[in-house]
Design a protein around this motif. Structure first.
Motif, PDB file in Angstrom:
ATOM      1  N   UNK A   9      48.662  46.188  24.845  1.00 57.33           N
ATOM      2  CA  UNK A   9      48.509  46.174  26.289  1.00 57.33           C
ATOM      3  C   UNK A   9      47.968  47.506  26.752  1.00 57.33           C
ATOM      4  N   UNK A  10      47.219  47.475  27.835  1.00 56.80           N
ATOM      5  CA  UNK A  10      46.646  48.672  28.431  1.00 56.80           C
ATOM      6  C   UNK A  10      47.739  49.641  28.883  1.00 56.80           C
ATOM      7  N   UNK A  11      48.767  49.130  29.452  1.00 59.51           N
ATOM      8  CA  UNK A  11      49.884  49.910  29.973  1.00 59.51           C
ATOM      9  C   UNK A  11      51.151  49.155  29.568  1.00 59.51           C
ATOM     10  N   UNK A  12      52.141  49.825  28.997  1.00 60.09           N
ATOM     11  CA  UNK A  12      53.328  49.104  28.536  1.00 60.09           C
ATOM     12  C   UNK A  12      54.037  48.321  29.635  1.00 60.09           C
ATOM     13  N   UNK A  13      53.899  48.737  30.897  1.00 61.67           N
ATOM     14  CA  UNK A  13      54.557  48.022  31.982  1.00 61.67           C
ATOM     15  C   UNK A  13      53.678  46.926  32.565  1.00 61.67           C
ATOM     16  N   UNK A  14      52.417  46.885  32.192  1.00 62.26           N
ATOM     17  CA  UNK A  14      51.458  45.920  32.726  1.00 62.26           C
ATOM     18  C   UNK A  14      51.396  44.702  31.816  1.00 62.26           C
ATOM     19  N   UNK A  15      51.671  43.520  32.366  1.00 61.45           N
ATOM     20  CA  UNK A  15      51.671  42.300  31.568  1.00 61.45           C
ATOM     21  C   UNK A  15      50.679  41.252  32.078  1.00 61.45           C
ATOM     22  N   UNK A  16      49.758  41.641  32.951  1.00 59.62           N
ATOM     23  CA  UNK A  16      48.756  40.690  33.422  1.00 59.62           C
ATOM     24  C   UNK A  16      47.744  40.445  32.324  1.00 59.62           C
ATOM     25  N   UNK A  17      47.242  39.210  32.248  1.00 60.63           N
ATOM     26  CA  UNK A  17      46.203  38.910  31.271  1.00 60.63           C
ATOM     27  C   UNK A  17      44.869  39.478  31.720  1.00 60.63           C
ATOM     28  N   UNK A  18      44.625  39.506  33.017  1.00 59.54           N
ATOM     29  CA  UNK A  18      43.373  40.001  33.560  1.00 59.54           C
ATOM     30  C   UNK A  18      43.476  41.496  33.857  1.00 59.54           C
ATOM     31  N   UNK A  19      42.425  42.235  33.554  1.00 59.55           N
ATOM     32  CA  UNK A  19      42.389  43.668  33.828  1.00 59.55           C
ATOM     33  C   UNK A  19      42.086  43.875  35.302  1.00 59.55           C
ATOM     34  N   UNK A  20      42.839  44.760  35.937  1.00 63.35           N
ATOM     35  CA  UNK A  20      42.580  45.094  37.339  1.00 63.35           C
ATOM     36  C   UNK A  20      41.421  46.069  37.400  1.00 63.35           C
ATOM     37  N   UNK A  21      40.446  45.783  38.260  1.00 58.78           N
ATOM     38  CA  UNK A  21      39.250  46.610  38.404  1.00 58.78           C
ATOM     39  C   UNK A  21      39.330  47.348  39.739  1.00 58.78           C
ATOM     40  N   UNK A  22      39.286  48.706  39.716  1.00 61.26           N
ATOM     41  CA  UNK A  22      39.294  49.435  40.993  1.00 61.26           C
ATOM     42  C   UNK A  22      37.955  49.240  41.697  1.00 61.26           C
ATOM     43  N   UNK A  23      37.974  48.708  42.920  1.00 62.17           N
ATOM     44  CA  UNK A  23      36.699  48.478  43.602  1.00 62.17           C
ATOM     45  C   UNK A  23      36.558  49.270  44.894  1.00 62.17           C
ATOM     46  N   UNK A  24      37.647  49.584  45.574  1.00 60.25           N
ATOM     47  CA  UNK A  24      37.599  50.368  46.810  1.00 60.25           C
ATOM     48  C   UNK A  24      36.552  49.819  47.791  1.00 60.25           C
ATOM     49  N   UNK A  25      36.628  48.534  48.085  1.00 57.11           N
ATOM     50  CA  UNK A  25      35.713  47.895  49.039  1.00 57.11           C
ATOM     51  C   UNK A  25      36.483  47.467  50.269  1.00 57.11           C
ATOM     52  N   UNK A  26      35.825  47.548  51.400  1.00 58.48           N
ATOM     53  CA  UNK A  26      36.444  47.086  52.626  1.00 58.48           C
ATOM     54  C   UNK A  26      36.324  45.574  52.705  1.00 58.48           C
ATOM     55  N   UNK A  27      37.360  44.952  53.188  1.00 64.12           N
ATOM     56  CA  UNK A  27      37.387  43.515  53.363  1.00 64.12           C
ATOM     57  C   UNK A  27      38.150  43.187  54.628  1.00 64.12           C
ATOM     58  N   UNK A  28      38.594  41.948  54.724  1.00 64.88           N
ATOM     59  CA  UNK A  28      39.366  41.531  55.887  1.00 64.88           C
ATOM     60  C   UNK A  28      40.570  40.725  55.428  1.00 64.88           C
ATOM     61  N   UNK A  29      41.580  40.696  56.270  1.00 65.47           N
ATOM     62  CA  UNK A  29      42.737  39.833  56.043  1.00 65.47           C
ATOM     63  C   UNK A  29      42.994  39.068  57.326  1.00 65.47           C
ATOM     64  N   UNK A  30      43.321  37.798  57.163  1.00 61.53           N
ATOM     65  CA  UNK A  30      43.636  36.939  58.302  1.00 61.53           C
ATOM     66  C   UNK A  30      44.940  36.234  57.979  1.00 61.53           C
ATOM     67  N   UNK A  31      45.909  36.386  58.861  1.00 61.05           N
ATOM     68  CA  UNK A  31      47.178  35.691  58.684  1.00 61.05           C
ATOM     69  C   UNK A  31      46.908  34.211  58.897  1.00 61.05           C
ATOM     70  N   UNK A  32      47.443  33.365  58.041  1.00 63.48           N
ATOM     71  CA  UNK A  32      47.112  31.939  58.033  1.00 63.48           C
ATOM     72  C   UNK A  32      47.288  31.261  59.385  1.00 63.48           C
ATOM     73  N   UNK A  33      48.323  31.619  60.154  1.00 60.82           N
ATOM     74  CA  UNK A  33      48.540  30.948  61.426  1.00 60.82           C
ATOM     75  C   UNK A  33      47.981  31.725  62.614  1.00 60.82           C
ATOM     76  N   UNK A  34      47.169  32.737  62.351  1.00 63.22           N
ATOM     77  CA  UNK A  34      46.555  33.536  63.409  1.00 63.22           C
ATOM     78  C   UNK A  34      45.056  33.571  63.133  1.00 63.22           C
ATOM     79  N   UNK A  35      44.229  33.636  64.148  1.00 59.76           N
ATOM     80  CA  UNK A  35      42.786  33.593  63.947  1.00 59.76           C
ATOM     81  C   UNK A  35      42.103  34.933  63.797  1.00 59.76           C
ATOM     82  N   UNK A  36      42.817  36.052  64.012  1.00 63.14           N
ATOM     83  CA  UNK A  36      42.176  37.359  63.998  1.00 63.14           C
ATOM     84  C   UNK A  36      42.023  37.903  62.580  1.00 63.14           C
TER      85      UNK A  36
END
Length: 167
Positions: A9-36
């Motif tokens: 494993x990459x890190x002894x505490x990390x057990x994900x099968x997929x490797x996390x990739x640092x991307x530092x990109x801006x995105x958006x989040x929308x709460x499911x019951x809210x439209x903003x």
């Protein structure tokens, strides 16, 4: 069926099968019951989830829609939170190649449309594989112009050479 003992494993505490990739990109989040849609920073990404940072208030187990540049909207569930950082697990894993699409600088605001995030704050570093240097590709228009110019020069040289040989 257990985990094989010979997996490194990459890190002894990390057990994900997929490797996390640092991307530092801006995105958006929308709460499911809210439209903003609210601006966030996607710190890392893998096919099964991502880490987001921002001044949004989310709760553990809350369902949200995350807008990821190069991928689109993905439904996710907040799994953990810690001082403005959240871990989200996608309800359906991203298709193969999606993480690479999110790394590409191929997302631009539409003309005349207001952008919810400032692209000036995001710095994308190209990835080189196996120690290769990263070079920028020419635009399709520039490549076509070079092709036309080289075809013209090559044709001119062929005519000149034929003239020399036949005289």
């Amino acid at each position: 069926m257990g985990i094989p003992e010979n997996i490194a494993w990459q890190d002894p505490t990390e057990r994900r099968e997929e490797v996390r990739v640092p991307i530092q990109r801006e995105g958006t989040v929308r709460v499911a019951d809210d439209g903003d849609s609210l601006p966030i920073l996607i710190s890392n990404l893998h096919r099964e989830g991502c880490r987001i940072d921002g001044s949004v208030e989310l709760s553990v187990n809350q369902t949200v829609m995350i807008g990821i540049p190069g991928i689109g909207l993905r439904e996710a569930r907040v799994k953990w939170k810690n001082d403005g950082a959240y871990g989200a697990c996608f309800l359906r894993p991203l298709p193969a190649g999606s993480v690479g699409s999110a790394l590409a600088d191929n997302v631009h605001a539409l003309a005349g449309a207001p952008s919810p995030v400032s692209h000036a704050q995001v710095r994308i570093m190209p990835i080189a594989s196996r120690g290769e240097s990263v070079e920028e590709k020419w635009s399709p228009r520039a490549r076509f112009a070079l092709f036309v110019a080289m075809t013209f020069v090559g044709g001119t040289m062929m005519v000149s050479l034929a003239d020399l040989l036949l005289s």
